[in-house]
Design an enzyme around this catalytic site. Structure first.
Site, PDB file in Angstrom:
ATOM      1  N   ASP A  42       2.361   2.007   3.397  1.00  0.00           N
ATOM      2  CA  ASP A  42       3.398   1.116   3.948  1.00  0.00           C
ATOM      3  C   ASP A  42       4.798   1.594   3.613  1.00  0.00           C
ATOM      4  O   ASP A  42       5.755   1.258   4.312  1.00  0.00           O
ATOM      5  CB  ASP A  42       3.338  -0.296   3.325  1.00  0.00           C
ATOM      6  CG  ASP A  42       1.973  -0.907   3.310  1.00  0.00           C
ATOM      7  OD1 ASP A  42       1.179  -0.557   4.195  1.00  0.00           O
ATOM      8  OD2 ASP A  42       1.702  -1.731   2.418  1.00  0.00           O
ATOM      9  N   HIS A  83       0.877  -1.186   0.000  1.00  0.00           N
ATOM     10  CA  HIS A  83       0.000   0.000   0.000  1.00  0.00           C
ATOM     11  C   HIS A  83       0.913   1.234   0.000  1.00  0.00           C
ATOM     12  O   HIS A  83       2.020   1.182   0.558  1.00  0.00           O
ATOM     13  CB  HIS A  83      -0.808   0.145   1.283  1.00  0.00           C
ATOM     14  CG  HIS A  83      -1.692  -0.986   1.680  1.00  0.00           C
ATOM     15  ND1 HIS A  83      -1.240  -2.107   2.308  1.00  0.00           N
ATOM     16  CD2 HIS A  83      -3.034  -1.128   1.589  1.00  0.00           C
ATOM     17  CE1 HIS A  83      -2.268  -2.907   2.588  1.00  0.00           C
ATOM     18  NE2 HIS A  83      -3.368  -2.351   2.169  1.00  0.00           N
ATOM     19  N   GLU A 115      -9.465 -13.641   0.052  1.00  0.00           N
ATOM     20  CA  GLU A 115      -8.632 -13.923   1.230  1.00  0.00           C
ATOM     21  C   GLU A 115      -9.290 -15.018   2.065  1.00  0.00           C
ATOM     22  O   GLU A 115     -10.486 -14.968   2.356  1.00  0.00           O
ATOM     23  CB  GLU A 115      -8.459 -12.638   2.043  1.00  0.00           C
ATOM     24  CG  GLU A 115      -7.665 -12.840   3.310  1.00  0.00           C
ATOM     25  CD  GLU A 115      -7.152 -11.534   3.911  1.00  0.00           C
ATOM     26  OE1 GLU A 115      -6.726 -10.636   3.147  1.00  0.00           O
ATOM     27  OE2 GLU A 115      -7.177 -11.412   5.139  1.00  0.00           O
ATOM     28  N   ASP A 149      -5.295 -14.073  -1.145  1.00  0.00           N
ATOM     29  CA  ASP A 149      -4.544 -13.693   0.048  1.00  0.00           C
ATOM     30  C   ASP A 149      -4.598 -14.905   0.967  1.00  0.00           C
ATOM     31  O   ASP A 149      -5.670 -15.348   1.378  1.00  0.00           O
ATOM     32  CB  ASP A 149      -5.171 -12.471   0.737  1.00  0.00           C
ATOM     33  CG  ASP A 149      -4.641 -11.158   0.175  1.00  0.00           C
ATOM     34  OD1 ASP A 149      -3.893 -11.196  -0.820  1.00  0.00           O
ATOM     35  OD2 ASP A 149      -4.973 -10.104   0.733  1.00  0.00           O
ATOM     36  N   ASP A 152      -0.902 -12.332   3.080  1.00  0.00           N
ATOM     37  CA  ASP A 152      -1.391 -11.148   3.798  1.00  0.00           C
ATOM     38  C   ASP A 152      -1.422 -11.539   5.278  1.00  0.00           C
ATOM     39  O   ASP A 152      -2.459 -11.512   5.930  1.00  0.00           O
ATOM     40  CB  ASP A 152      -2.778 -10.766   3.273  1.00  0.00           C
ATOM     41  CG  ASP A 152      -3.263  -9.450   3.843  1.00  0.00           C
ATOM     42  OD1 ASP A 152      -2.550  -8.887   4.686  1.00  0.00           O
ATOM     43  OD2 ASP A 152      -4.356  -9.006   3.453  1.00  0.00           O
ATOM     44  N   ASP A 183     -10.149 -11.097  12.445  1.00  0.00           N
ATOM     45  CA  ASP A 183      -9.257 -11.221  11.300  1.00  0.00           C
ATOM     46  C   ASP A 183      -7.821 -11.184  11.835  1.00  0.00           C
ATOM     47  O   ASP A 183      -7.218 -10.129  11.919  1.00  0.00           O
ATOM     48  CB  ASP A 183      -9.525 -10.065  10.338  1.00  0.00           C
ATOM     49  CG  ASP A 183      -8.710 -10.165   9.080  1.00  0.00           C
ATOM     50  OD1 ASP A 183      -8.071 -11.210   8.869  1.00  0.00           O
ATOM     51  OD2 ASP A 183      -8.715  -9.203   8.303  1.00  0.00           O
ATOM     52  N   HIS A 233     -11.142 -13.811   5.167  1.00  0.00           N
ATOM     53  CA  HIS A 233     -12.346 -13.044   4.852  1.00  0.00           C
ATOM     54  C   HIS A 233     -13.484 -13.978   4.448  1.00  0.00           C
ATOM     55  O   HIS A 233     -14.643 -13.730   4.784  1.00  0.00           O
ATOM     56  CB  HIS A 233     -12.078 -12.072   3.706  1.00  0.00           C
ATOM     57  CG  HIS A 233     -11.045 -11.023   4.007  1.00  0.00           C
ATOM     58  ND1 HIS A 233     -10.669 -10.070   3.083  1.00  0.00           N
ATOM     59  CD2 HIS A 233     -10.310 -10.773   5.117  1.00  0.00           C
ATOM     60  CE1 HIS A 233      -9.746  -9.268   3.617  1.00  0.00           C
ATOM     61  NE2 HIS A 233      -9.508  -9.689   4.851  1.00  0.00           N
ATOM     62  N   ASP A 292      -5.117 -12.713  10.652  1.00  0.00           N
ATOM     63  CA  ASP A 292      -4.059 -12.673   9.627  1.00  0.00           C
ATOM     64  C   ASP A 292      -2.847 -13.530   9.967  1.00  0.00           C
ATOM     65  O   ASP A 292      -1.706 -13.043   9.987  1.00  0.00           O
ATOM     66  CB  ASP A 292      -3.599 -11.221   9.382  1.00  0.00           C
ATOM     67  CG  ASP A 292      -4.608 -10.420   8.574  1.00  0.00           C
ATOM     68  OD1 ASP A 292      -5.333 -11.019   7.762  1.00  0.00           O
ATOM     69  OD2 ASP A 292      -4.672  -9.192   8.753  1.00  0.00           O
ATOM     70  N   GLU A 295     -11.182  -6.892  -3.293  1.00  0.00           N
ATOM     71  CA  GLU A 295     -10.979  -7.906  -2.255  1.00  0.00           C
ATOM     72  C   GLU A 295     -12.193  -7.915  -1.319  1.00  0.00           C
ATOM     73  O   GLU A 295     -12.373  -6.977  -0.533  1.00  0.00           O
ATOM     74  CB  GLU A 295      -9.691  -7.592  -1.477  1.00  0.00           C
ATOM     75  CG  GLU A 295      -9.369  -8.659  -0.456  1.00  0.00           C
ATOM     76  CD  GLU A 295      -8.009  -8.432   0.219  1.00  0.00           C
ATOM     77  OE1 GLU A 295      -7.052  -8.017  -0.473  1.00  0.00           O
ATOM     78  OE2 GLU A 295      -7.925  -8.670   1.437  1.00  0.00           O
TER      79      GLU A 295
END
Ligand code: XUL
Ligand code: CO
Length: 434
Positions: free
Chosen positions: A102, A99, A266, A294, A337, A305, A269, A307, A230
């Site tokens: 980032d 992104h 993802e 992802d 991700d 979430d 998700h 991750d 996404e």
């Protein structure tokens, strides 16, 4: 070279018997699977944000990581990039994703943020040219800064919509300049907290117009990658508009964009939306929307979430079976991700997390490919529907009418005979391979 990963060796394939932590047991990039190199099947990407920008906070506490590149200057942004590309090299990953937020410090104005992004884009361009890690996708972070709190494209304030348009343009430009293979839109704040202050119709019209402009701009600049949405049902918003694959498809159809935009699915998700990962993959493929994945799981108890890196070969095998059925990735890939836990402080934790994730996916791919090659599952599926090949049955789908079919049922005294769905038998077959 920076000092950050000092002492950590290049990660190489050593085979299933190796006890070396810093080696792959299953990920063997050059191994041929279904006529294609393993690396070209999996197309792994590292997510810049979780590995290099995330400070280790959770809802109850802040930063746990002490990274030498944390801070808001361009020098530190370049140091972060140096370390990131060193890690890509150590792992031998073909791709990364980022992104805007980032990779560059936020400026005091849009113009300054843009300059910072352009400078880092140039810095990345040199590194991409000099290495073997390319850009899988770029995206805009339109959910962290407070300006986005009520949405980006779906904000009630037109100035935020304008700022979002300028932001996405800048991120598409950066992605294009770096040869990115996709551009992703994840709408973390494109949703609502309460219907009491929300005009659903206006917000979806704004989102539709915004996406149309993204597609128009892609064609204007000649970006050949895919535009991907996404899906995620909620978190951070109570309800997000891109709930799941089916919802995204309805949205794309409504605005006539179903041939222009695909999905980045993802794992976590999908589960938050009440589906399995393989359901979302299979549905996307059947709708012609399958783009990229992802690859990160949630903790099944917490319902957040979280991750996390994948750790479950049978689950991932279901996913890669659907990827194979869909014909494999074209522009897409497997983006981790995923973030290490906030107690995983050591540089080597970052490396080992990716080594493990890549090996799990490789193992899952090998199992899925063996089952695909065997063909029994697809034959069983085909046989279940074989009756549809007979001309009188095909005719029902092509121009059949209720009264015409009713007449045939009477004339031929049709009396359907139930047949076994053979689920356990197929589960046994599956378990022979996984
Ligand atoms: C958030 C998420 C994002 C997107 C990119 O849940 O998955 O990191 O992948 O914005
Ligand atoms: Co994601």
């Amino acid at each position: 070279m920076t000092e950050f990963f000092k002492g950590i060796p290049q990660i190489r394939f050593e085979g299933p018997e190796s006890t070396n932590e810093f080696a792959f047991r299953h990920y063997n990039p050059d191994e041929m699977i279904l006529g294609k190199r393993m690396e070209d099947h999996l197309r792994f990407a590292v997510a810049y944000w979780h590995s290099f920008a995330w400070p280790g906070g959770d809802p109850f506490g802040g930063q746990t990581f002490a990274r030498p590149w944390f801070g808001d200057t361009m020098d530190l942004a370049r140091l972060k990039a140096d370390v990131a590309f060193e890690m890509f090299g150590l792992l031998g990953v073909p791709f990364f994703c980022f992104h805007d937020a980032d990779v560059r410090p936020e400026g005091a104005s849009f113009a300054e943020s843009l300059r910072n992004l352009e400078e880092i884009t140039d810095y990345f361009a040199d590194k991409i040219e000099g290495g073997r890690t390319k850009l899988l996708w770029g995206t805009a972070n339109m959910f962290s800064h407070r300006r986005w709190m009520a949405g980006a494209a779906t904000n009630p304030d037109p100035d935020v919509f304008a700022y979002a348009a300028a932001t996405v343009k800048s991120c598409m430009d950066a992605t294009h300049r770096l040869g990115g293979q996709n551009y992703v839109l994840w709408g973390g704040r494109e949703g609502y907290e309460t219907l009491l202050n929300t005009d659903l119709n206006r917000e979806s019209q704004q989102a539709g117009r915004f996406l149309q402009m993204v597609v128009d701009y892609k064609h204007k600049i000649g970006f050949e990658g895919a535009i991907l949405i996404e899906p995620k049902p909620q978190e951070p918003s109570k309800h997000q508009y891109d709930y799941d694959v089916a919802t995204v498809y309805g949205f794309l159809k409504r605005f006539g964009l179903e041939n222009e935009v695909k999905v980045n699915i993802e794992q976590g998700h999908a589960i938050l939306a009440g589906h399995s990962f393989e359901h979302e993959l299979a549905l996307a493929a059947s709708l012609g929307l399958f783009g990229s994945i992802d690859m990160n799981r949630n903790d099944y108890q917490s319902g957040w979430d979280t991750d996390q890196f994948p750790d479950n070969v049978p689950e991932m095998a279901r996913a890669y079976y659907e990827v194979i059925r869909a014909g494999g990735f074209t522009t897409g890939g497997t983006n981790f991700d995923a973030k290490i836990r906030r107690q995983s402080l050591d540089p080597e934790d970052l490396i080992l997390a990716h080594v493990g994730g890549m090996d799990i996916c490789a193992r899952a791919l090998k199992a899925a490919a063996a089952l695909w090659e065997d063909g029994s599952l697809e034959r069983a599926r085909g046989e279940r529907y074989a009756g549809w090949d007979r001309p009188e049955n095909l005719a029902m789908l092509k121009g059949g009418t209720l009264d015409g079919i009713a007449a045939r049922v009477l004339a031929q005294d049709i009396d359907p005979q139930p047949r076994s769905g053979k689920q356990e038998r197929l589960e046994n077959l599956w378990n022979r391979f996984v």
